[in-house]
Every structure is written in C-alpha cells, then in structure tokens.
Design a protein around this motif. Sequence first.
Motif, PDB file in Angstrom:
ATOM      1  N   LYS A   1      41.224  35.202  55.438  1.00 14.26           N
ATOM      2  CA  LYS A   1      39.873  34.656  55.465  1.00 14.26           C
ATOM      3  C   LYS A   1      39.370  34.305  54.069  1.00 14.26           C
ATOM      4  CE  LYS A   1      38.662  37.399  59.547  1.00 14.26           C
ATOM      5  NZ  LYS A   1      37.776  38.455  60.090  1.00 14.26           N
ATOM      6  N   ASP A   2      39.860  35.029  53.093  1.00 16.97           N
ATOM      7  CA  ASP A   2      39.437  34.804  51.697  1.00 16.97           C
ATOM      8  C   ASP A   2      40.648  35.005  50.799  1.00 16.97           C
ATOM      9  OD1 ASP A   2      38.080  34.496  49.348  1.00 16.97           O
ATOM     10  OD2 ASP A   2      36.922  36.348  49.481  1.00 16.97           O
ATOM     11  N   PRO A   3      41.563  34.029  50.762  1.00 16.79           N
ATOM     12  CA  PRO A   3      42.791  34.194  49.978  1.00 16.79           C
ATOM     13  C   PRO A   3      42.528  34.243  48.470  1.00 16.79           C
ATOM     14  CG  PRO A   3      42.629  31.964  50.853  1.00 16.79           C
ATOM     15  CD  PRO A   3      41.505  32.740  51.464  1.00 16.79           C
ATOM     16  N   VAL A   4      43.118  35.230  47.813  1.00 16.99           N
ATOM     17  CA  VAL A   4      43.002  35.364  46.357  1.00 16.99           C
ATOM     18  C   VAL A   4      44.396  35.599  45.774  1.00 16.99           C
ATOM     19  CG1 VAL A   4      40.633  36.240  46.351  1.00 16.99           C
ATOM     20  CG2 VAL A   4      42.527  37.852  46.561  1.00 16.99           C
ATOM     21  N   THR A   5      44.605  35.110  44.581  1.00 13.70           N
ATOM     22  CA  THR A   5      45.914  35.206  43.937  1.00 13.70           C
ATOM     23  C   THR A   5      45.864  36.201  42.783  1.00 13.70           C
ATOM     24  OG1 THR A   5      46.360  32.890  44.519  1.00 13.70           O
ATOM     25  CG2 THR A   5      47.768  33.902  42.833  1.00 13.70           C
ATOM     26  N   LEU A   6      46.839  37.119  42.755  1.00 17.46           N
ATOM     27  CA  LEU A   6      46.926  38.099  41.673  1.00 17.46           C
ATOM     28  C   LEU A   6      47.674  37.520  40.483  1.00 17.46           C
ATOM     29  CD1 LEU A   6      47.794  41.407  43.596  1.00 17.46           C
ATOM     30  CD2 LEU A   6      45.558  40.453  43.054  1.00 17.46           C
ATOM     31  N   SER A   7      47.711  38.288  39.400  1.00 16.48           N
ATOM     32  CA  SER A   7      48.418  37.846  38.189  1.00 16.48           C
ATOM     33  C   SER A   7      49.917  37.736  38.429  1.00 16.48           C
ATOM     34  CB  SER A   7      48.157  38.836  37.046  1.00 16.48           C
ATOM     35  OG  SER A   7      48.540  40.151  37.420  1.00 16.48           O
ATOM     36  N   THR A   8      50.416  38.355  39.511  1.00 19.64           N
ATOM     37  CA  THR A   8      51.849  38.260  39.848  1.00 19.64           C
ATOM     38  C   THR A   8      52.181  36.961  40.568  1.00 19.64           C
ATOM     39  OG1 THR A   8      51.410  39.444  41.916  1.00 19.64           O
ATOM     40  CG2 THR A   8      52.090  40.764  40.016  1.00 19.64           C
TER      41      THR A   8
ATOM     42  N   VAL B   1      43.776  43.356  49.887  1.00 14.62           N
ATOM     43  CA  VAL B   1      44.317  43.748  48.584  1.00 14.62           C
ATOM     44  C   VAL B   1      43.334  44.648  47.818  1.00 14.62           C
ATOM     45  CG1 VAL B   1      43.504  41.794  47.165  1.00 14.62           C
ATOM     46  CG2 VAL B   1      45.710  42.884  46.654  1.00 14.62           C
ATOM     47  N   GLU B   2      42.033  44.441  48.028  1.00 15.78           N
ATOM     48  CA  GLU B   2      41.056  45.344  47.407  1.00 15.78           C
ATOM     49  C   GLU B   2      41.211  46.749  47.978  1.00 15.78           C
ATOM     50  OE1 GLU B   2      37.190  43.629  47.930  1.00 15.78           O
ATOM     51  OE2 GLU B   2      37.287  42.539  46.038  1.00 15.78           O
ATOM     52  N   ARG B   3      41.414  46.833  49.294  1.00 11.56           N
ATOM     53  CA  ARG B   3      41.621  48.144  49.909  1.00 11.56           C
ATOM     54  C   ARG B   3      42.888  48.794  49.360  1.00 11.56           C
ATOM     55  NH1 ARG B   3      42.648  46.744  54.894  1.00 11.56           N
ATOM     56  NH2 ARG B   3      40.472  46.211  55.309  1.00 11.56           N
ATOM     57  N   TRP B   4      43.905  47.992  49.096  1.00 11.12           N
ATOM     58  CA  TRP B   4      45.169  48.483  48.536  1.00 11.12           C
ATOM     59  C   TRP B   4      44.941  49.126  47.165  1.00 11.12           C
ATOM     60  CZ3 TRP B   4      50.338  49.185  49.438  1.00 11.12           C
ATOM     61  CH2 TRP B   4      51.194  49.195  48.341  1.00 11.12           C
TER      62      TRP B   4
ATOM     63  N   ASN C   1      46.643  43.106  35.186  1.00 13.14           N
ATOM     64  CA  ASN C   1      45.332  42.466  35.239  1.00 13.14           C
ATOM     65  C   ASN C   1      44.909  42.409  36.701  1.00 13.14           C
ATOM     66  OD1 ASN C   1      43.128  40.785  35.202  1.00 13.14           O
ATOM     67  ND2 ASN C   1      44.072  39.176  33.984  1.00 13.14           N
ATOM     68  N   PHE C   2      43.809  43.075  37.020  1.00  8.25           N
ATOM     69  CA  PHE C   2      43.374  43.167  38.414  1.00  8.25           C
ATOM     70  C   PHE C   2      42.434  42.037  38.824  1.00  8.25           C
ATOM     71  CE2 PHE C   2      44.736  47.424  37.369  1.00  8.25           C
ATOM     72  CZ  PHE C   2      45.427  47.818  38.507  1.00  8.25           C
ATOM     73  N   ASP C   3      42.343  40.983  38.014  1.00 12.99           N
ATOM     74  CA  ASP C   3      41.518  39.835  38.388  1.00 12.99           C
ATOM     75  C   ASP C   3      42.086  39.181  39.642  1.00 12.99           C
ATOM     76  OD1 ASP C   3      39.897  40.260  36.250  1.00 12.99           O
ATOM     77  OD2 ASP C   3      40.791  38.715  34.974  1.00 12.99           O
TER      78      ASP C   3
ATOM     79  N   PRO D   1      33.958  31.847  52.317  1.00 14.13           N
ATOM     80  CA  PRO D   1      33.461  33.120  51.790  1.00 14.13           C
ATOM     81  C   PRO D   1      32.543  32.928  50.593  1.00 14.13           C
ATOM     82  CG  PRO D   1      35.732  32.774  51.091  1.00 14.13           C
ATOM     83  CD  PRO D   1      35.392  31.646  52.044  1.00 14.13           C
ATOM     84  N   ARG D   2      31.594  33.809  50.474  1.00 14.80           N
ATOM     85  CA  ARG D   2      30.734  33.798  49.299  1.00 14.80           C
ATOM     86  C   ARG D   2      31.496  34.363  48.112  1.00 14.80           C
ATOM     87  NH1 ARG D   2      25.272  33.158  50.241  1.00 14.80           N
ATOM     88  NH2 ARG D   2      24.632  33.118  52.421  1.00 14.80           N
ATOM     89  N   ILE D   3      31.181  33.863  46.936  1.00 12.86           N
ATOM     90  CA  ILE D   3      31.832  34.368  45.733  1.00 12.86           C
ATOM     91  C   ILE D   3      31.319  35.779  45.464  1.00 12.86           C
ATOM     92  CG2 ILE D   3      32.152  34.028  43.254  1.00 12.86           C
ATOM     93  CD1 ILE D   3      31.698  31.034  43.756  1.00 12.86           C
ATOM     94  N   PRO D   4      32.193  36.774  45.337  1.00 12.17           N
ATOM     95  CA  PRO D   4      31.738  38.146  45.090  1.00 12.17           C
ATOM     96  C   PRO D   4      31.008  38.243  43.754  1.00 12.17           C
ATOM     97  CG  PRO D   4      34.065  38.092  45.727  1.00 12.17           C
ATOM     98  CD  PRO D   4      33.659  36.685  45.446  1.00 12.17           C
ATOM     99  N   ILE D   5      30.083  39.151  43.693  1.00 10.08           N
ATOM    100  CA  ILE D   5      29.350  39.342  42.449  1.00 10.08           C
ATOM    101  C   ILE D   5      30.238  40.063  41.435  1.00 10.08           C
ATOM    102  CG2 ILE D   5      27.087  39.375  43.526  1.00 10.08           C
ATOM    103  CD1 ILE D   5      27.190  42.427  43.422  1.00 10.08           C
ATOM    104  N   SER D   6      29.907  39.911  40.174  1.00  7.02           N
ATOM    105  CA  SER D   6      30.662  40.544  39.094  1.00  7.02           C
ATOM    106  C   SER D   6      29.820  41.647  38.457  1.00  7.02           C
ATOM    107  CB  SER D   6      31.032  39.503  38.035  1.00  7.02           C
ATOM    108  OG  SER D   6      29.853  39.056  37.370  1.00  7.02           O
ATOM    109  N   PRO D   7      30.454  42.567  37.721  1.00  5.42           N
ATOM    110  CA  PRO D   7      29.686  43.586  36.993  1.00  5.42           C
ATOM    111  C   PRO D   7      28.627  42.972  36.078  1.00  5.42           C
ATOM    112  CG  PRO D   7      32.000  44.181  37.024  1.00  5.42           C
ATOM    113  CD  PRO D   7      31.906  42.807  37.613  1.00  5.42           C
ATOM    114  N   THR D   8      28.947  41.821  35.500  1.00  3.38           N
ATOM    115  CA  THR D   8      27.979  41.148  34.620  1.00  3.38           C
ATOM    116  C   THR D   8      26.749  40.709  35.406  1.00  3.38           C
ATOM    117  OG1 THR D   8      29.797  40.352  33.238  1.00  3.38           O
ATOM    118  CG2 THR D   8      27.661  39.261  32.970  1.00  3.38           C
ATOM    119  N   ASP D   9      26.973  40.188  36.620  1.00  5.42           N
ATOM    120  CA  ASP D   9      25.846  39.769  37.464  1.00  5.42           C
ATOM    121  C   ASP D   9      24.899  40.942  37.727  1.00  5.42           C
ATOM    122  OD1 ASP D   9      26.871  37.188  37.736  1.00  5.42           O
ATOM    123  OD2 ASP D   9      28.068  37.739  39.486  1.00  5.42           O
ATOM    124  N   VAL D  10      25.495  42.092  38.055  1.00  2.00           N
ATOM    125  CA  VAL D  10      24.689  43.274  38.364  1.00  2.00           C
ATOM    126  C   VAL D  10      23.946  43.756  37.121  1.00  2.00           C
ATOM    127  CG1 VAL D  10      24.735  45.660  39.191  1.00  2.00           C
ATOM    128  CG2 VAL D  10      26.258  43.960  40.211  1.00  2.00           C
ATOM    129  N   SER D  11      24.654  43.834  36.001  1.00  2.00           N
ATOM    130  CA  SER D  11      24.032  44.320  34.761  1.00  2.00           C
ATOM    131  C   SER D  11      22.847  43.458  34.359  1.00  2.00           C
ATOM    132  CB  SER D  11      25.069  44.348  33.632  1.00  2.00           C
ATOM    133  OG  SER D  11      26.122  45.232  33.930  1.00  2.00           O
TER     134      SER D  11
END
Length: 438
Positions: free
Chosen positions: A39-46, A55-58, A75-77, A106-116
């Motif tokens: 539903k929200d495909p994301v690619t890791l550094s690998t 993958v977040e649950r992993w 890198n967990f980006d 999907p909505r773009i997840p917020i980042s720590p910077t957004d919250v701060s």
Amino acid sequence: MVLGWGRRKNNKKNKGGKPNMEVVIPNQYKCPITLDLMKDPVTLSTGITYDRESVERWFDEGNITCPLTNQVVRNFDMIPNHSLRIMIQDWCVENRQNGVERIPTPRIPISPTDVSELVFRVKECARGLDQYGCVELVQKMERWSNESERNKRCIVENGAISGLALAFEAFANDSIERNLIVLEVILSSLNWMFPLQLEAQESLGSKASLHCMVWFLKHQDVKGKEKAIIALKEILSFGDEKHVEALLEIGGVNELLIEFINKRISPIITKASLRIVWYLVSSNSSFNEKLKFSLVELGLVSSILNILIDSEKSVCEKAFTILDSLLSCDFGREKAFENDLTIPLLVKKILRVSPLTTEFSVSCIWKLCKYEEKSYEGKALIEALQVGAFQKLLLVLQVGCSDETKEKATDLLKLMNPYRAELEECIDSDFKNLKRSY
C-alpha cells in the motif's frame, strides 16, 4: 500468490456483468515480508522495496538487517517508491471489475523535524497566551496522530508531551475559565501520549496544573472528568511527595474522590480514583496518618466494602490495596469492626477472585484479629470461624502463597484454634436435645 478478492455468492455476476475471478498479484507488487499487496512501498538503502508498515514493524522489533538480503542496514531512511505505487494503483484500477479496490495515495509521514518545529510553536503560543494559535497547532498534531501509529510514535518521541505540559501549565496559571477551550484540547491530546516523561511531570504536577485538573473534575462532563483524572493518576504514579502534598492542599479533593468511588459514574473514573487514593494513602508524607483518618471519617472503609461485593477483578484488587492500608490504623479497624459486612466479605473473597485478592484478604483479616481491641473480646475471630475462615486458611496453605501470607495464615489459625473448640461445643449443645428422625 492467488487471492480471491471478491466473494462468490451462488455464481452470480457482479455489477460489471462478469463473474468474480481469483486475481493473481504480480510478484513485484507484493511486500517480501508479508507477501501482501503493498500500500505504501518504500525502498531501503539496500535497494529492496517493502511495504512501509511491514518494514517499520520489522525494525521496531529490534532487527537491524534487511529482511530479504540479511544485510546490516546502516541507514534506516525509507524512500517512498512513487513509481511502483502508481503502477500498483493502476493495476488495482484495471482489476476493479474483479473486486480489487484501488489503494489510496498514502500521506507522507511526519519527520522528527516537523514535530520539533510544531512543539516550538506551541511553546511560543503558550508564552504569549495565544490560545487560538495554540488550539490550531494542537489540532494539527491530532490530525497527524490520526494518520498512522508511526506518526503517533514520532510525536511522542520528539518532545510533544513536555511541550504540551508546559503550555497547559502556562494557560492554567493565567485563568482556567478564560482559557478553558485550549486547556481541554491540550489535556485531550496528552491523554493518548501517556506515560509521562519527567519534564512533563514537573509541569503537570505544578500547583496551577493540579488546580485546573481538580476544577475539571468538579465542573466538566463525564468525558472531561475522565481525561483529568487519568492525567492526575499519571502525575501521582511517580511517587513524588511534593505533588501529593500540593494536591491535598486543594480543598475538597478527598470528598471528590470518595464521591467518584461511591457513584461509579464510569469505569475509567472509578479505577483511576481508586488508584489515586492508593497513591495518597501509601505515600510517605508527614501527614499520612492524618490523611487516612480523614478518608476513614468520610466513609472510605464502607465505600471500599461496597465495591468488593460485586466488582470485577481489577477493581477488586485496587480496592483491597486501599483497605489493607486503612486497616493499619486504629480508626480504620474501628470502622471496619462496625460494619457487619467486613469479616464475611473478606473470608468470601479468599480463593475466589485472584491470588492477589487472596493475599490481601488474609492480610486484612489478620490485622483485624491480631490487633482486635479488648472491648471486642475475640468477636472478629469467632465471626471469622463462623463463616468458614479456618477451612479456607488451611486451603491457602495447601495451594501455596507468598511467605508473608503463609505466616499470617498460620498465625490466624493459631489465634482461632482456642475459639474453634468453644464454638463447636456451642453448636453441639444447641442440637443435642433435638430428636433424630429415622
């Protein structure tokens, strides 16, 4: 992988005029972890693409490797794979006649910077007592939290609790009535962020914040009371004596808590009230005995006994912790002796609810019998024998219990034994003149 997207019902056709078909999901559209459609495909550094939630649950489970390649991830980006997501959406549209629903963008997840940045702006609004600006920012935070569990974690982990607690204290210190709306909004958001962090606990435990929460308990509706009492319970859970003393300085708190316990207007309020009372009576403050005397005088012993009659396990356990503490003082035992329910109820709860309630039941009976005043002349021991305490205490020793409970049960059996023989004689004498029918 083959999926039956549409349910078959007596081979009827769907709206498009064609029968539902089993749909094969292309391998490139499946998450390597769950093998479900992404539903929200994301690619890791690998270079491997996964569904974000999987993958977040992993990684949340403590793994540091790529699930498919087993490479250590440096890198967990997670880079959104927009091209693949659009291809999956197009594939869903092509197969919608077979019951496949198009996945939403999907909505773009917020980042720590957004919250701060948002927390910084909340603090700025609080310093300037800009309640409308603060409400808008907190509501934005709420919208973020409703989008995903990941967003909730990001909000909590990046200073939102301490920021909101500081804002709550600032507005409460200014005026509760004037800032009522923003205080309600902040407290509502804080409720899903608990447990508190140390910095937030200091702000919410301030005199101004505590006064505001007690005001909510007195004047708000049931939902408002629930939010306030949950926050109050969290503050006292740290065991800081200064917060206990600050709360008790506010007039009418004891009466309010006992009212909530008696009326049971909601399970949340009842459980939280019991927990708060427990924190109060178990505190090491200098006026602990005076506090217990005040609570007993307000009828807390009878309130607790009424709760024990028919409450669920968790409520029963909380009530027992309080009763056991109250029976450590002379006035508490005196009020317990005056209530005809006390001994029968305590004996009944042995081995009936949970191991914890059994231990507290034995402890309460032991305190009543061990420290029984001379004026009662063994009344508690005799009454306990009459309702079957001797047999139950023997069972407690047989099924196993803590060393402390074992000592108290053994001591009780020794105290009861002399009265047991006397009681059996009385029973025999009552029935010896009855003629047996054959």
